[in-house]
Design an enzyme around this catalytic site. Structure first.
Site: not given
Ligand SMILES: [Zn+2]
Length: 283
Positions: A2-3
């Protein structure tokens, strides 16, 4: 992995379950994830109210009324699952405990918030809220890309004299917080900048122009994540792993969507990571 936009979506999904709510009980089912959990974590969480649920870079921060903050990082595969009594728009009948349910927070509003992480690259730690900026996971992180400290002057100064490719420079978390491989590819594609160009050799107006583009790309992704929550598209109770329509990332061999370009998205490897870009319109 996840960013920033995915982490922000997880935070927003957790808000109705956690913010302003007391943690009645905390189950800590193992001694560690990527690193050992802090001492007496279950005791330090039990009976404490979450006064605010914030985000710094890719960390979710739960401020407690005990003047401590719970720091949560999803790592590679960490998931937050909401189950129990329905709150907000987001709910899942998650039959706790499952094998990889490492931490379960039983909230006073009847929800359960479960941190599930099969690969265990995630992390949880606690810090005094007032000392948070000095915590070893937080202290070296650069400015938030959506905050005021990230601006044209900052980026120009940081790029000055840098001999590394611009893509590598933008991935440096000390330069700007939370930008990862996916969104750097998207930003450089939108900017029309070749990811192999040396950061210090790019004209200042082009560098300055990256600031609004970075903000736009992240803001659009956060909005897409928000609508994925709203649409109930993610009905399995997992927060944070929604699919975007990327323009460059993951599109190797497909036509470039830049208007009038006619090129094809290519994939190369830079610093061990895949870079997707168009040789035609990214110069
Ligand atoms: Zn193109």
């Amino acid at each position: 992995m996840p960013e920033l936009p995915e982490v922000e979506t997880v935070r927003r999904g957790l808000l109705p379950a956690m913010e302003g709510v007391v943690i009645e009980k905390a189950d800590v089912n193992r001694p560690d994830l990527r690193w050992p959990f802090p001492e007496n974590m279950a005791d330090r969480l039990t009976g404490k109210k979450v006064t605010a649920l914030r985000r710094r870079s890719k960390y979710i921060l739960a401020d407690l009324d005990s003047t401590e903050t719970l720091i949560i990082h999803l790592g590679m595969s960490g998931r937050m699952l909401i189950s129990g009594d329905p709150v907000g728009q987001f709910h899942h009948d998650h039959p706790a405990p499952e094998k990889h349910d490492h931490v379960v927070l039983h909230m006073a509003n009847g929800t359960r918030v479960t941190f599930n992480d099969a690969r265990r690259f995630g992390a949880m730690d606690m810090s005094g809220t007032a000392d948070l900026d000095h915590h070893w996971l937080i202290r070296d992180i650069g400015p938030e890309p959506l905050g005021n400290a990230f601006n044209e002057d900052h980026l120009i100064a940081k790029f000055d004299g840098k001999n590394m490719p611009i893509k590598t420079a933008l991935l440096d978390q000390k330069l700007v917080a939370g930008l990862g491989n996916i969104y750097v590819c998207e930003v450089l594609h939108r900017a029309g900048i070749d990811p192999r160009r040396k950061a210090g050799r790019i004209a200042k107006p082009r560098v300055a122009g990256l600031v609004p583009l970075i903000r736009d790309v992240l803001t659009e992704a956060i909005a897409a994540g928000g609508s994925s929550l709203q649409d109930h598209r993610q009905t399995n109770g997992e927060l944070g792993y929604f699919q975007h329509a990327f323009k460059a990332y993951g599109r190797e061999g497909q036509p470039c969507t830049t208007s009038g370009c006619g090129g094809t998205i290519d994939r190369i490897v830079q610093s061990g990571r895949s870079t997707f870009f168009c040789r035609q319109c990214q110069r």
